[in-house]
Design an enzyme around this catalytic site. Structure first.
Site, PDB file in Angstrom:
ATOM      1  N   GLY A  25      33.725  39.548  50.324  1.00 45.74           N
ATOM      2  CA  GLY A  25      34.987  40.164  51.126  1.00 45.74           C
ATOM      3  C   GLY A  25      35.035  41.623  50.874  1.00 45.74           C
ATOM      4  N   GLN A  85      38.816  32.771  40.480  1.00 42.24           N
ATOM      5  CA  GLN A  85      37.847  33.420  39.496  1.00 42.24           C
ATOM      6  C   GLN A  85      37.724  32.171  38.249  1.00 42.24           C
ATOM      7  OE1 GLN A  85      38.601  37.001  38.372  1.00 42.24           O
ATOM      8  NE2 GLN A  85      38.171  38.095  40.505  1.00 42.24           N
ATOM      9  N   HIS A 107      39.466  43.596  38.549  1.00 43.63           N
ATOM     10  CA  HIS A 107      40.947  43.556  38.269  1.00 43.63           C
ATOM     11  C   HIS A 107      40.921  42.747  37.026  1.00 43.63           C
ATOM     12  CE1 HIS A 107      45.110  43.272  38.789  1.00 43.63           C
ATOM     13  NE2 HIS A 107      45.225  42.163  39.606  1.00 43.63           N
ATOM     14  N   SER A 251      62.109  69.560  56.253  1.00 39.68           N
ATOM     15  CA  SER A 251      63.668  70.445  56.588  1.00 39.68           C
ATOM     16  C   SER A 251      64.581  70.599  55.564  1.00 39.68           C
ATOM     17  CB  SER A 251      64.104  69.952  57.733  1.00 39.68           C
ATOM     18  OG  SER A 251      64.838  68.686  57.715  1.00 39.68           O
TER      19      SER A 251
HETATM   20  N1  LIG Z   1      40.870  43.625  48.312  1.00 38.10           N
HETATM   21  C1  LIG Z   1      40.875  45.064  47.525  1.00 38.10           C
HETATM   22  O1  LIG Z   1      40.484  45.809  48.265  1.00 38.10           O
HETATM   23  C2  LIG Z   1      40.773  45.140  46.075  1.00 38.10           C
HETATM   24  C3  LIG Z   1      41.079  46.196  45.523  1.00 38.10           C
HETATM   25  C4  LIG Z   1      40.863  46.341  44.203  1.00 38.10           C
HETATM   26  C5  LIG Z   1      40.700  45.178  43.444  1.00 38.10           C
HETATM   27  N2  LIG Z   1      40.270  44.017  44.070  1.00 38.10           N
HETATM   28  C6  LIG Z   1      39.765  42.957  43.173  1.00 38.10           C
HETATM   29  O2  LIG Z   1      38.589  42.636  43.615  1.00 38.10           O
HETATM   30  C7  LIG Z   1      38.435  41.144  43.581  1.00 38.10           C
HETATM   31  C8  LIG Z   1      37.769  40.578  44.779  1.00 38.10           C
HETATM   32  O3  LIG Z   1      38.869  40.859  45.811  1.00 38.10           O
HETATM   33  P1  LIG Z   1      38.686  40.788  47.343  1.00 38.10           P
HETATM   34  O4  LIG Z   1      40.015  41.028  47.928  1.00 38.10           O
HETATM   35  O5  LIG Z   1      37.413  41.725  47.520  1.00 38.10           O
HETATM   36  O6  LIG Z   1      38.306  39.308  47.685  1.00 38.10           O
HETATM   37  P2  LIG Z   1      38.165  38.449  49.096  1.00 38.10           P
HETATM   38  O7  LIG Z   1      37.870  39.479  49.857  1.00 38.10           O
HETATM   39  O8  LIG Z   1      39.172  37.703  49.020  1.00 38.10           O
HETATM   40  O9  LIG Z   1      36.867  37.737  48.729  1.00 38.10           O
HETATM   41  C9  LIG Z   1      36.244  36.976  49.629  1.00 38.10           C
HETATM   42  C10 LIG Z   1      34.825  36.410  49.105  1.00 38.10           C
HETATM   43  O10 LIG Z   1      35.152  35.645  48.057  1.00 38.10           O
HETATM   44  C11 LIG Z   1      34.311  34.244  48.245  1.00 38.10           C
HETATM   45  N3  LIG Z   1      35.220  33.406  47.656  1.00 38.10           N
HETATM   46  C12 LIG Z   1      36.520  32.833  47.887  1.00 38.10           C
HETATM   47  N4  LIG Z   1      36.845  31.928  47.056  1.00 38.10           N
HETATM   48  C13 LIG Z   1      35.878  31.450  46.690  1.00 38.10           C
HETATM   49  C14 LIG Z   1      35.310  30.301  45.680  1.00 38.10           C
HETATM   50  N5  LIG Z   1      36.272  29.216  45.451  1.00 38.10           N
HETATM   51  N6  LIG Z   1      34.222  29.987  45.428  1.00 38.10           N
HETATM   52  C15 LIG Z   1      32.995  30.984  45.676  1.00 38.10           C
HETATM   53  N7  LIG Z   1      33.272  32.034  46.618  1.00 38.10           N
HETATM   54  C16 LIG Z   1      34.642  32.199  46.769  1.00 38.10           C
HETATM   55  C17 LIG Z   1      34.380  34.036  49.731  1.00 38.10           C
HETATM   56  O11 LIG Z   1      33.488  33.358  50.207  1.00 38.10           O
HETATM   57  P3  LIG Z   1      32.992  32.833  51.882  1.00 38.10           P
HETATM   58  O12 LIG Z   1      32.022  34.064  52.256  1.00 38.10           O
HETATM   59  O13 LIG Z   1      32.198  31.673  51.241  1.00 38.10           O
HETATM   60  O14 LIG Z   1      34.384  32.577  52.386  1.00 38.10           O
HETATM   61  C18 LIG Z   1      34.023  35.681  49.942  1.00 38.10           C
HETATM   62  O15 LIG Z   1      32.758  35.868  50.202  1.00 38.10           O
HETATM   63  C19 LIG Z   1      39.563  40.621  42.890  1.00 38.10           C
HETATM   64  O16 LIG Z   1      39.595  40.607  41.611  1.00 38.10           O
HETATM   65  C20 LIG Z   1      40.806  41.632  43.355  1.00 38.10           C
HETATM   66  O17 LIG Z   1      41.859  41.783  42.521  1.00 38.10           O
HETATM   67  C21 LIG Z   1      40.451  43.843  45.274  1.00 38.10           C
END
Ligand SMILES: NC(=O)c1ccc[n+]([C@@H]2O[C@H](COP(=O)([O-])OP(=O)(O)OC[C@H]3O[C@@H](n4cnc5c(N)ncnc54)[C@H](OP(=O)(O)O)[C@@H]3O)[C@@H](O)[C@H]2O)c1
Length: 327
Positions: A25, A85, A107, A251
């Site tokens: 993602g 997670q 995170h 300003s």
């Molecule tokens: N979003 C940000 O920019 C950001 C910034 C800083 C930190 N974080 C941290 O990074 C981590 C990931 O966040 P994200 O926003 O990148 O996540 P995300 O985009 O929502 O993740 C989507 C991915 O997770 C997979 N997924 C979702 N549910 C699942 C499940 N039950 N089993 C297996 N795979 C699953 C999806 O699989 P499919 O492909 O099969 O749908 C997809 O590949 C989190 O801890 C978040 O707090 C995120």
């Protein structure tokens, strides 16, 4: 405070270790590509039927079923949504990750609130980027990187810190600075900032200011431009220059209003509300409430936001500004 840059960080721990990025993602895509371009042996773990499989393959990445990808790796980066997670750890990671392997989080939420209790033999670290996935990739691709917070929760092998530092370097964070932190500090400050400023504070501030102007008889389109549209320019200036230099470039009238009316709008009542929100985050009341109410609060909040005049006016005005998405 300790902040480390490329020359201070140890880099070699990942040279001989395969990394499995779970999820493709926002962060998964960015980090898998950055690691690959830094020369790390990386495999993306995606569940059967994932709609992102083709996108990962098209980028030239290796893709495997999660359990297979984990079994062939030393390091597993948990880049699926925070709420998913615990289940992913229990069902897929814990049974498959080799003894002495390493878990990397972006995170601290799942660890900080005890939703995952990692096996005792594992190293558990956090490299939390200070930026959304798109920035993590785009800024790396320019030869730089976004800053990150780094923490070690569990050091079973004695190598947790060097793996975390090597990961941070490969993801580009050493260019901008890696701040030594803790899972508690990252999680609590991140939740607080979302609630007080970035999401809760900003959205409610903008909405209430818009409503105040419309209720006083001003045109909603004018209220939209001055209360919402222009936030971007101020936020970008604040990020680039800091608040005191922004004040030098507005300003004198705007600056006078800032000093005299700003503290009335965001005053001691807001400070008390911020302190209360922080206390609820720290003692776990926020997450307990989240578990109990999230499925009711989100649909209702989204419905109200969609039906608000701000959205109707915004959709119409944004249609005339397609360049907003291109900037
Ligand atoms: N979003 C940000 O920019 C950001 C910034 C800083 C930190 N974080 C941290 O990074 C981590 C990931 O966040 P994200 O926003 O990148 O996540 P995300 O985009 O929502 O993740 C989507 C991915 O997770 C997979 N997924 C979702 N549910 C699942 C499940 N039950 N089993 C297996 N795979 C699953 C999806 O699989 P499919 O492909 O099969 O749908 C997809 O590949 C989190 O801890 C978040 O707090 C995120």
């Amino acid at each position: 405070m300790t902040i480390l840059y490329n020359n201070d960080l140890s880099r070699d721990a990942l040279a001989s270790r395969r990394v499995c990025v779970l999820g493709f993602g926002a962060q998964g895509r960015a980090q898998a590509l950055n690691l690959r371009d830094s020369g790390i042996d990386v495999v993306v773990g995606l569940r059967e039927g994932s709609s992102r499989r083709d996108a990962a393959l098209a980028e030239g990445l290796a893709v495997e079923e999660p359990a297979d990808a984990i079994r062939s790796s030393h390091v597993v980066v948990v880049l699926v949504p925070d709420v998913a997670q615990p289940e992913v750890y229990r069902d897929v990671i814990a049974p498959s990750l080799r003894e002495g392997g390493c878990l990397v989080f972006a995170h601290g939420f799942a660890i900080q609130y005890g939703r995952i209790e990692p096996r005792a033999d594992l190293d558990v670290v956090m490299v939390a980027p200070m930026g959304i996935g798109e920035q993590v990739r785009a800024i790396y691709a320019r030869g730089a990187g976004v800053p990150a917070l780094l923490a070690v929760h569990q050091d079973a092998t004695g190598e947790a810190m060097s793996i975390a530092q090597s990961y941070a370097t490969a993801n580009g964070h050493g260019h901008a600075g890696v701040i030594m932190s803790s899972f508690a500090e990252e999680t609590e400050t991140d939740l607080f900032a979302e609630q007080a400023v970035l999401c809760g504070g900003l959205h409610h501030l903008v909405t209430m200011a818009f409503e105040t102007l419309v209720e006083a008889g001003y045109q909603p389109e004018v209220a939209y431009f001055c209360c919402l549209h222009e936030v971007r320019y101020m936020a970008e200036m604040m990020q680039r220059r800091g608040i005191s230099r922004v004040r030098e470039s507005i300003s004198d009238i705007a600056e006078y209003g800032d000093y005299t009316r700003g503290p009335r709008v965001i005053g001691e009542e807001s400070r008390a509300a911020m302190r209360a929100a922080l206390a609820e985050i720290r003692d776990g009341r926020f997450t307990r409430e989240l578990d109990a109410r999230v499925n009711d609060v989100l649909p209702e909040g989204r419905r109200q936001a969609r039906e608000h005049l701000l959205e109707e006016v915004g959709a119409k005005l944004r249609a005339g500004m397609p360049w907003l998405d291109e900037d």
